[in-house]
Enzyme design. Structure first.
Site, PDB file in Angstrom:
ATOM      1  N   TRP A 167      42.784  -9.049  38.620  1.00 45.24           N
ATOM      2  CA  TRP A 167      44.182  -8.708  38.344  1.00 45.24           C
ATOM      3  C   TRP A 167      44.335  -8.223  36.906  1.00 45.24           C
ATOM      4  CZ3 TRP A 167      47.896  -9.728  34.810  1.00 45.24           C
ATOM      5  CH2 TRP A 167      49.216  -9.346  35.126  1.00 45.24           C
ATOM      6  N   ASP A 189      48.914  -9.394  42.955  1.00 45.04           N
ATOM      7  CA  ASP A 189      50.169  -9.670  42.257  1.00 45.04           C
ATOM      8  C   ASP A 189      51.254 -10.129  43.235  1.00 45.04           C
ATOM      9  OD1 ASP A 189      51.647  -9.082  39.502  1.00 45.04           O
ATOM     10  OD2 ASP A 189      52.966  -8.458  41.132  1.00 45.04           O
ATOM     11  N   TYR A 204      45.442  -4.499  35.683  1.00 47.08           N
ATOM     12  CA  TYR A 204      46.688  -4.405  34.911  1.00 47.08           C
ATOM     13  C   TYR A 204      46.445  -3.691  33.587  1.00 47.08           C
ATOM     14  CZ  TYR A 204      50.931  -5.952  32.474  1.00 47.08           C
ATOM     15  OH  TYR A 204      52.111  -5.996  31.764  1.00 47.08           O
TER      16      TYR A 204
END
Length: 307
Positions: A240, A260, A244
């Site tokens: 993640w 997410d 990101y």
């Protein structure tokens, strides 16, 4: 296109950066306000301001929307080359080089994302002025809310950042520090000072060491899997966080933080949230614009939860 910079290289420059409509300043402003690092960034209605350090010079900048342009003021630099570097970072941060028609066409192949783009046609990617700063913020935000991460960032800045002199910050209330550099965080007692898990502090230290060893770690371009792989090889950075950072700091338009919860909430039509595998499967239709699909889904989720 960049407007011609001032020919008089004083320490205060004004430049207009053209934008391609539609351009949703309000969404960017709200996003940057929610994620602003206290002491380093200040966001007020119609204005973003921050501190920076470049080539040993400390300064501040501000960005405001003005017709079909962004009005930029840069204080503290007396070199055209340095100002061009700052302007390039601002262009990336405010996503000025994307062709919104191409992106909208790409997301228009799926009825869901086509409807999201139709409702919010001017959404842009909230980029990053500095990749290291963004990555540190992402680590601080692991397992906590955005508000909690912002408080941690403020404490990190106050404890380890460089204070600006009154002359350096000028007439910018609230801009007091530079964000800590990799050198300042490499041996810092981050976990103790911020009272957070040791693993997270070690992750920031590992990131600082990686940036010192590889200054172009956050360089844009290249293959998405290579960019994500480099980040995931660092301690404390999972999938993640890597995606990101890739989408916001490395201009990876197809990055997609699939786990997410906000993305999953946005796809809940009343029958439950999709699994991570189901979300990834649905996202195949959004390539190579999955990062922009994520921005639209986050906006949809926020809109549903706003009274």
């Amino acid at each position: 296109m960049l407007a011609p910079p001032s020919t008089a290289l004083d320490a205060d420059a004004h430049v207009a950066l053209a934008v391609r409509p539609p351009y949703d300043w309000t969404h960017l402003e709200r996003f940057f306000a929610d994620h602003a690092s206290p002491g380093v960034e200040v966001v007020t209605p119609g204005r973003y301001a921050r501190t920076f350090s470049l080539d040993g010079q400390h300064g501040t900048l501000s960005v405001m929307p003005e017709a079909d342009a962004l009005s930029v003021r840069i204080r503290g630099l007396d070199s055209k080359d340095a100002r061009d570097v700052v302007l390039t970072r601002i262009r990336a941060m405010f996503d000025l080089d994307i062709d919104p028609r191409t992106m909208s066409h790409g997301l228009g192949r799926d009825p869901l994302t086509a409807s999201l783009v139709a409702r919010r046609p001017g959404l842009r990617m909230p980029g990053a002025f500095d990749g290291f700063e963004l990555a540190v913020r992402a680590i601080l935000g692991q397992q906590v809310s955005v508000a909690a991460a912002t408080r941690l960032a403020g404490r990190l800045v106050a404890a380890f950042g460089t204070p600006l002199t009154p002359e350096e910050r000028g007439e910018e209330p609230g801009l007091t520090h530079l964000f800590p550099t990799p050198e300042q965080l490499l041996e810092a007692e981050i976990s103790r000072v911020l009272n957070m898990p040791r693993a997270r502090g070690r992750a920031i230290q590992g990131l600082a060491a990686a940036v010192r060893a590889t200054p172009d770690l956050f360089a844009p371009g290249g293959r998405l899997d290579n960019a994500v792989g480099r980040l995931m090889a660092l301690p404390g950075i999972g999938e993640w966080t890597a995606h990101y950072v890739a989408m916001r700091a490395m201009a990876q338009a197809d990055a997609f933080p699939a786990g997410d919860v906000g993305l999953m909430r946005a796809l809940d039509t009343g029958t439950g949230r999709p699994s991570r595998a189901a979300l990834l499967g649905r996202a195949e239709a959004w390539r190579p614009w999955r990062a922009y699909a994520a921005i639209h889904l986050w906006a949809e989720d926020a809109g549903r939860r706003t009274p």
